[in-house]
Design a protein around this motif. Structure first.
Motif, short mmCIF file in Angstrom:
data_model
loop_
_atom_site.label_atom_id
_atom_site.label_comp_id
_atom_site.label_asym_id
_atom_site.label_seq_id
_atom_site.Cartn_x
_atom_site.Cartn_y
_atom_site.Cartn_z
N VAL A 1 -20.29 19.60 7.39
CA VAL A 1 -19.20 18.92 8.10
C VAL A 1 -18.24 19.97 8.64
N GLN A 2 -17.46 19.57 9.61
CA GLN A 2 -16.46 20.47 10.19
C GLN A 2 -15.39 19.63 10.86
N GLY A 3 -14.31 20.28 11.20
CA GLY A 3 -13.27 19.60 11.96
C GLY A 3 -12.15 19.04 11.10
N GLU A 4 -11.17 18.44 11.79
CA GLU A 4 -9.98 17.88 11.15
C GLU A 4 -9.69 16.50 11.73
N ILE A 5 -8.97 15.70 10.94
CA ILE A 5 -8.60 14.36 11.39
C ILE A 5 -7.08 14.22 11.27
N HIS A 6 -6.50 13.59 12.27
CA HIS A 6 -5.04 13.43 12.33
C HIS A 6 -4.71 12.02 11.85
N LEU A 7 -3.96 11.94 10.74
CA LEU A 7 -3.64 10.66 10.11
C LEU A 7 -2.14 10.54 9.88
N ARG A 8 -1.68 9.26 9.86
CA ARG A 8 -0.31 8.96 9.42
C ARG A 8 -0.42 7.91 8.32
N LEU A 9 0.11 8.24 7.14
CA LEU A 9 0.01 7.36 5.98
C LEU A 9 1.41 6.93 5.55
N GLU A 10 1.59 5.60 5.34
CA GLU A 10 2.91 5.08 4.98
C GLU A 10 2.77 4.02 3.90
N VAL A 11 3.75 3.97 3.02
CA VAL A 11 3.86 2.88 2.04
C VAL A 11 4.95 1.94 2.53
N VAL A 12 4.58 0.68 2.81
CA VAL A 12 5.51 -0.32 3.35
C VAL A 12 5.99 -1.21 2.21
N PRO A 13 7.29 -1.25 1.92
CA PRO A 13 7.80 -2.08 0.82
C PRO A 13 7.45 -3.55 1.03
N GLY A 14 7.24 -4.25 -0.05
CA GLY A 14 6.92 -5.68 0.01
C GLY A 14 6.58 -6.19 -1.36
N THR A 15 6.07 -7.41 -1.42
CA THR A 15 5.70 -8.01 -2.71
C THR A 15 4.21 -8.25 -2.74
N PRO A 16 3.56 -8.14 -3.92
CA PRO A 16 4.23 -7.73 -5.17
C PRO A 16 4.40 -6.22 -5.27
N ALA A 17 3.47 -5.42 -4.67
CA ALA A 17 3.54 -3.96 -4.82
C ALA A 17 3.66 -3.24 -3.49
N GLY A 18 3.79 -3.99 -2.40
CA GLY A 18 3.89 -3.37 -1.10
C GLY A 18 2.53 -3.21 -0.43
N ARG A 19 2.56 -2.59 0.75
CA ARG A 19 1.33 -2.41 1.52
C ARG A 19 1.16 -0.94 1.88
#
Length: 755
Positions: free
Chosen positions: A116-134
């Motif tokens: 394998v080779q290369g890179e991936i561009h990601l954005r990761l976020e934790v969105v508050p909510g119930t019961p544990a968020g998204r």
């Protein structure tokens, strides 16, 4: 400060390789890849399972590289070359061996899921909510993915998995630089447990999908950070079992990683000035620092130290003075003229480095055409009767296999012709020899004559012991070459005599003439791709002779015809490889530059092999490294029709989908001197022997206190050594306190984050 990394690579030999041909043998060669980028290809060794290469290379790299891999291949004339196996050394492995990795390594199976080779561009976020968020995952783009399809590209999509749920992006056809900009959400588990897996795949209509790599994130860590964005390196799937170690044979390697933090030039000036003062004063110098350096340098690293000192003094215009000082030291401890430069002294090692650094271009010019002709003719040659293989010769003019005697006679005749041509070319090249080499040889001749006035003719020793009774008895089958060798010895003795017989005024005139002739940095035939309409044509190219100087990249129809400037050196903005699918070849490069009107332009040049491609890229990058406006990104494809072939963007002025690799270069004999690096390497060595230098200083100081009287000019020897120790202490402190500057990240993209 600047951080620099380099790899010294020696590919020695292989053994017990598996047979890949129906003849029960293989035709092995080695491809070296750094982070999946092919950098080096060795020669092919035909019809053997135990090949010997003995090839050496040095590669300069960004400090952020991850691994170097050695792929052993079997060359096939009619089909795709077979992969025999590989050896992979990570950066961490090399860093754990300060003196370098050296020895045999077992070849391992090449698993497509690990390539394998290369890179991936990601954005990761934790969105508050119930019961544990998204958990929100935005898949933005990827770059430099492995090409899995026959068209030299892939059809990538991304699979995101968390807590038993899987979501997929759309498929981007025929691209290793896809852009998705798609977002997925998952309900988080209580306590933010588990992991998020992002996998890249190549879609296939008929066969199974190909794995392109993955990145795994700890969700608890994401919960704590709340948000992360960046380029993440794709990792292989290493869950599969391997074949037994050693079943694919072994490869003997020497690989050494060197990381250097180079300070600004001004920091090294006290060290350089101190050493230069010692050389200018010669054997009458107060401190005699050069003999002290030799005394405290171990045998195993003396060659390296000699090379660094030689390059430093070359940059200061003091190479002749430095070597003259070493000549005097060598002569002072030599009792017979014919044993000069036979020991492992700093003088012998420095002279060897001097001839390589200063004389290599001269030898290439004088002997290169003859050696090229030898390789082009590819004639079978063997003088040892025990090794003659008649079947390798073919048939004679009488349409019958040649006899052993005929093979031996033909081999001797071929060798006589080649050896005679080499010796004649060298003996006629006195005026082509660099002026500094001639001046240094003349100075050596004078010193030897002063030290051994009655043996001045014996100082010109037998050339390589080629014409001694011992050499003839050792290999009797070399006898047919003896007449040519004896003639060559006479020619070379005459050559050396003429070399040291040049008048001072004549030498100065010659040096002025040569200084006006700027030799090319690199030259040779290349294919230039023509463009028509909205983009370059797939098969429209023309062979021309190119020449790269410190002024411009020029071309001509033939090496001897008038050159036309193509690109001014100051206008180059990047030199990079082009995707294989763009022109149906993996050996095409692009030079991105600005024309006289300031508009961006690109020229596409095709090389004949991966080595030639990387040599040209390296040369172009080195001569343009100080240019303003160098690009941080580029398009590895071409703009054809209405879009880029790499990332499918429709804006021709798009900044680029891949990062440039301007810091990846090959070390070659004609590289310009790097004064700061040489000073740093000398500094590092002296710091390594600082304890021995301090002990020597104590001995000298004790001798002075006991009543020794210093009668030489200037300060006492211990004073000069004290100055050196203080300079080293200041440099060590500068390294500790100064922040190291890492390579700049791309201005239009987030920098890579470590997972």
């Amino acid at each position: 400060m600047a951080k620099r990394s380099s790899l010294f690579i020696r590919i020695v030999e292989g053994k017990n390789l598996p047979a890949k041909d129906i003849t029960g043998s293989s035709d092995p060669y080695c491809i070296v890849k750094v982070d999946n980028e092919p950098i080096i290809r060795t020669a092919t060794v035909w019809k053997t399972l135990c090949p010997f290469w003995g090839e050496e290379y040095q590669v300069h790299l960004p400090p952020t590289f991850h691994a170097v891999a050695f792929y052993i291949m079997d060359e096939d004339a009619l089909s795709r070359d077979d992969v025999i196996g590989k050896v992979c050394l990570t950066r961490d492995t090399l860093a754990a061996h300060p003196k370098g990795f050296s020895g045999w390594a077992h070849l391992t199976e090449v698993d497509p899921d690990e390539e394998v080779q290369g890179e991936i561009h990601l954005r990761l976020e934790v969105v508050p909510g119930t019961p544990a968020g998204r958990l929100r995952c935005s898949v933005l783009e990827a770059r430099d993915l492995a090409p899995k399809d026959r068209n030299g590209a892939s059809d990538p999509f991304v699979r995101v998995r968390y807590n038993g749920r899987t979501q997929e992006t759309s498929i981007v056809k025929k691209s290793c630089y896809p852009r998705w900009n798609e977002t997925f959400e998952f309900d988080l588990e209580e306590g933010a447990a588990g992991s998020l897996c992002v996998e890249a795949w190549d879609w296939d209509l008929v066969s199974r999908n190909d794995f392109l790599g993955k990145v795994v994130f700890n969700v608890q860590r994401l919960w704590a950070a709340q948000q992360e964005e960046g380029w993440f390196r794709l990792q292989p799937d290493q869950s599969k079992s391997r074949r037994g170690e050693g079943s694919l044979g072994s490869l003997q390697l020497e690989v050494r990683l060197r990381d250097e933090t180079v300070l600004p030039s001004g920091c090294y000036q006290p060290l350089v000035q101190l050493l230069c003062r010692e050389v200018k004063l010669g054997t009458q110098g107060p401190g005699k620092l050069i003999p002290l350096i030799e005394e405290t340098t171990s045998t195993e690293c003396r060659q390296e130290v000699a090379t660094n000192l030689l390059k430093l003094f070359l940059g200061q215009g003091l190479a002749k003075d430095f070597l003259d000082l070493l000549f005097q030291l060598e002569l002072g401890r030599t009792s017979e003229a014919n044993t000069l430069f036979r020991s492992n002294s700093l003088a012998s090692k420095s002279m060897e480095s001097f001839l390589k650094v200063v004389g290599m271009r001269y030898l290439h010019g004088v002997l290169g055409p003859i050696i090229d002709r030898v390789f082009e003719e590819k004639k079978y040659v063997e003088l040892d009767p025990s090794k003659v293989e008649v079947k390798d010769v073919g048939c004679s003019g009488l349409h019958r296999p040649q006899t052993e005697a005929e093979v031996l006679e033909q081999s001797a005749q071929t060798l006589r012709i080649h050896l005679g041509a080499l010796l004649s070319a060298l003996s006629r090249s006195v005026r082509a020899c660099p002026a500094v080499v001639r001046a240094t040889f003349r100075q050596l001749f004078r010193r030897v004559r002063e030290r051994f006035p009655g043996a001045q003719h014996e100082a010109v020793q037998n050339v390589g012991n080629m014409d001694t009774p011992a050499s003839r008895a050792k290999e009797a089958w070399m006898e047919p070459l003896q007449p040519t060798v004896r003639q060559g010895v006479a020619q070379l003795k005459d050559f050396i005599t003429k070399l040291v017989d040049i008048e001072e005024k004549e030498e100065l005139d010659l040096q002025r003439t040569l200084s006006l002739q700027a030799p090319p940095v690199k030259e040779g035939p290349l294919f230039i791709h023509r463009t028509k309409g909205k983009g370059p044509l797939m098969s429209s190219f023309k062979k021309l002779h190119f020449s790269l100087t410190t002024e411009a990249l020029s071309f001509a129809k033939t090496p001897g015809s008038k050159k036309s400037a193509l690109i001014k050196l100051a206008n180059i903005r990047a030199a990079e490889k082009v995707e294989e699918k763009s022109f149906g070849s993996s050996h095409v490069m692009q030079v991105i530059y600005e024309d006289d009107a300031g508009k961006p332009q690109t020229v596409y040049l095709q090389c004949k092999c991966v080595n030639e491609l990387n040599q040209w890229l390296s040369a172009l990058r080195k001569v343009s490294i100080s240019n303003p406006g160098l690009l941080g990104s580029y398009h590895p494809g071409v703009f054809r029709g209405d879009k880029w072939s790499c990332c499918h963007q429709k804006d021709k002025s798009d900044l680029g989908c891949d990062k440039t690799r301007s810091r990846v270069t090959l070390q070659e004999w004609n590289d310009p001197l790097d004064h700061d690096l040489e000073a740093q390497l000398i500094c590092r060595h002296l710091l390594g022997v600082e304890a021995a230098l301090r002990e020597k200083h104590r001995e000298l100081s004790a001798g002075t206190e006991a009543g020794s009287v210093h009668t030489g000019p200037g300060e006492a020897p211990e004073d000069a050594l004290a100055q050196l120790l203080q300079v080293l202490q200041d440099l060590q402190e500068a390294h500790r306190s100064g922040p190291a500057s890492l390579p700049p990240s791309e201005p239009h993209r987030p920098g890579p984050l470590q997972t």
